[in-house]
Scaffold this active site. Sequence first.
Site, PDB file in Angstrom:
ATOM      1  CD  GLU A 154      25.691  10.056  21.263  1.00  0.00           C
ATOM      2  OE1 GLU A 154      25.273  11.491  22.285  1.00  0.00           O
ATOM      3  OE2 GLU A 154      26.723  10.807  21.244  1.00  0.00           O
ATOM      4  CG  HIS A 158      18.333   4.563  -8.633  1.00  0.00           C
ATOM      5  ND1 HIS A 158      18.168   4.230  -9.566  1.00  0.00           N
ATOM      6  CD2 HIS A 158      17.053   4.918  -8.156  1.00  0.00           C
ATOM      7  CE1 HIS A 158      16.692   3.868  -9.840  1.00  0.00           C
ATOM      8  NE2 HIS A 158      16.538   5.033  -8.265  1.00  0.00           N
ATOM      9  CE  LYS A 181      32.467  14.459  24.331  1.00  0.00           C
ATOM     10  NZ  LYS A 181      31.259  15.056  25.252  1.00  0.00           N
TER      11      LYS A 181
HETATM   12  O1  PA5 Z   1      22.954  12.908  22.633  1.00  0.00           O
HETATM   13  C1  PA5 Z   1      24.646  13.331  23.757  1.00  0.00           C
HETATM   14  O2  PA5 Z   1      24.012  13.363  24.653  1.00  0.00           O
HETATM   15  C2  PA5 Z   1      25.307  14.214  22.930  1.00  0.00           C
HETATM   16  O3  PA5 Z   1      25.496  13.821  21.748  1.00  0.00           O
HETATM   17  C3  PA5 Z   1      24.967  15.718  23.186  1.00  0.00           C
HETATM   18  O4  PA5 Z   1      24.357  16.501  22.997  1.00  0.00           O
HETATM   19  C4  PA5 Z   1      26.462  16.777  22.501  1.00  0.00           C
HETATM   20  O5  PA5 Z   1      28.101  15.457  22.815  1.00  0.00           O
HETATM   21  C5  PA5 Z   1      26.617  17.454  22.784  1.00  0.00           C
HETATM   22  O6  PA5 Z   1      27.151  17.932  24.463  1.00  0.00           O
HETATM   23  P1  PA5 Z   1      26.352  18.726  25.272  1.00  0.00           P
HETATM   24  O7  PA5 Z   1      25.252  19.845  24.609  1.00  0.00           O
HETATM   25  O8  PA5 Z   1      27.046  19.329  26.311  1.00  0.00           O
HETATM   26  O9  PA5 Z   1      27.331  20.099  23.849  1.00  0.00           O
END
Ligand code: PA5
Length: 465
Positions: free
Chosen positions: A291, A320, A434
Amino acid sequence: MDKKEVKLDVNNMFVDRVGKEHGLTIEEVNAFQDKVSQAHNNIKKDEPGFMKLPFAQAEIVKEILQLVEETKDRYDNFVVLGIGGSALGNIAMQTALNDPYYNYREDLRKGYPRLFVPDNVDPVRFRSLLEMLDLKRTVFNVISKSGGTAETMSQYLIAREAVVKEVGEDRLKEHFIATTSEHSGYLLEIARREGFRTFYIPDDVGGRFSVLTPVGLLSAAFCGIDIEELLAGAAFMADKCSTDELWKNPAYLNAVLHYIGYQKGKPLSVMMPYAHSLKDVADWYRQLWAESLGKEVDREGNLVNVGPTPIKALGATDQHSQLQLYMEGPFDKIITFLEVEDYGVEVEIPELYEDIQGVAYLGGHTLNELLMTEKKATELALTQRGRLNQTIVLPVVNEFTLGQLFYLLELQTAMIGELFNINAFDQPGVELSKHYTYGVLGRKGYEDKKEDYFNRPAKDDKLII
Ligand code: PA5
């Protein structure tokens, strides 16, 4: 607890070990020193929130420990409702630091609750979890920085209804904690309306960097993990990584090695712990790396579509499953082993079947020896085949070393983000899907996305076989 240092061994990244065709040279690395010094100054100037966490949470830690002390006897179960960065760190810490069968063994739990982190909205799994738990003896920590994540809020709505059925509206607030942004969001609004105990995620700490905020600290403390030592470990690594000198700073050195590797056609970053307890750290790292680094545009808005792909593997299991590919497939990977020097237990292999040589040779050794020999043998074999690999060595797996490892990998991510000249702290690419989901499920403001969704090209039956 011993203050033991996590170390990075990069010998097998270089020409003298893996050969000229794929190996890196010391000169190539050294040529990055100026760039790294500049990036170091940028990082210091911006000071991403995760860098402050080891030093700025004494009050929060006190508050968390007091809450655990005062309430843990009321609960048999602690459930984290959250996803992505709001769940993976919790899982990683639990797997690393508590007994693998912690949830099954009251004798080891010493009065602390079991931990459950569904990290998904799969209906079968979530329904089954709620049916299995005694909700009168369960506390849920609803974690969402944005406060509106569909998966987390759906989990919450379902859990709330189930809990009310068991304990009634009056006692609802004894069963929920909210961990969210301090200033805005629907979860904050709900928490205030319901009177839930609330913990906050600092504005400048993104989800995937939040393991050492209440996001991770709360469930850890509720499961008997020493959160002060976790933060002490992170502080120790922060201190070690406070220099801009490449060869003294493992986070920066590793960022440079991965950056050079990426430029030389090695975009896959495999993390392969040789300790089952660290397998979920590899999962946490996978999200952190993906990310943070998978980006369409650089800081100037140029189209770059960069990002090394993280892969998690587990030694010896994946010898394996994956190793054949790593040994003989494309030269497109950097493999990072996680090695543990002391597992804390030793399991002997009995000496049996003296007359069957193919089995008898195992007797008298230990599983520790077997696993470590397999690691070293795999490392040697990969090196001989010109495959770039390195090892992060943990003397033991404990709070102090895990805190170091988290910080090391976070800072390494920030540095390689600088080298790619991208923003490692946003995730614009996850928004579009989303928004389609919001539109289809009827959230106001996303009507156009609903229209798009239903106007998408019809499936061509000929292409479904
Ligand atoms: O690293 C990130 O920003 C994302 O993976 C969030 O943690 C995830 O989308 C969840 O978001 P939130 O904490 O706003 O619910």
